[in-house]
Design an enzyme around this catalytic site. Structure first.
Site, short mmCIF file in Angstrom:
data_model
loop_
_atom_site.label_atom_id
_atom_site.label_comp_id
_atom_site.label_asym_id
_atom_site.label_seq_id
_atom_site.Cartn_x
_atom_site.Cartn_y
_atom_site.Cartn_z
N ASP A 1 0.78 -1.33 0.04
CA ASP A 1 0.03 0.00 0.03
C ASP A 1 0.97 1.28 -0.01
OD1 ASP A 1 -2.29 -1.34 -0.07
OD2 ASP A 1 -2.66 -1.48 2.05
N ASP B 1 -6.55 -1.26 -4.80
CA ASP B 1 -7.84 -1.06 -3.95
C ASP B 1 -8.79 0.09 -4.30
OD1 ASP B 1 -6.72 -2.73 -1.94
OD2 ASP B 1 -5.38 -0.93 -1.12
#
Length: 155
Positions: A115, A129
């Site tokens: 991330d 995402d």
């Protein structure tokens, strides 16, 4: 028409996977793990690992995450296969499958997802995402809108 919808869905999915994997490779090369680079006020690029799903949920349930992801993908593809002419369904299908596969590639390669987009008051996330989130919203819109075959209502 069904072949065109499949082609569009596959193209969107491949584009999402390519953009997601390229962005994660860039982050891993440019930012040390745990590092942070300011992009502009309130937005940073970070290099963190998420062992769970959204917001780190199920971090210790790797097998469960993989099974749930696989079941959801199969259900989506089956629905798409039985409704390929539904207007616009190719877009959320491509976004959702591409996003899920982008994160699945990370999980299979290293047991965690990279991330890197860090916004204020929100956990870090990645392009896969974002694609999944946008895909869910578009899917809800497509399903709510219907297939255009309903009879008009009278006021």
């Amino acid at each position: 028409m069904a072949a065109a919808a499949w082609g569009r869905a596959v193209a969107v999915g491949l584009l999402v996977i390519a953009a997601d994997q390229a962005s994660k490779a860039w982050v891993n090369a440019a930012i040390d793990r745990g590092g942070r680079e300011s992009v502009f006020a309130g937005v940073d690029f970070v290099n963190v690992r998420n062992h769970g799903v959204a917001f780190g949920l199920l971090a210790s349930g790797r097998a469960l995450v993989l099974v749930v992801t696989a079941v959801a993908l199969v259900a989506l593809v089956v629905y798409f296969a039985t409704h390929p002419s539904r207007p616009g369904l190719w877009l959320p299908t491509g976004l959702l499958v591409g996003g899920a596969l982008g994160n699945l590639i990370d999980r299979l390669r290293g047991e965690a997802v990279t991330d890197f987009i860090d916004l204020p008051l929100w956990p870090p996330f990645n392009l896969a995402d974002a694609s999944i989130t946008f895909g869910v919203l578009v899917l809800l819109f497509v399903l709510e809108r219907g297939d255009g075959k309903e009879a008009p209502t009278r006021a």
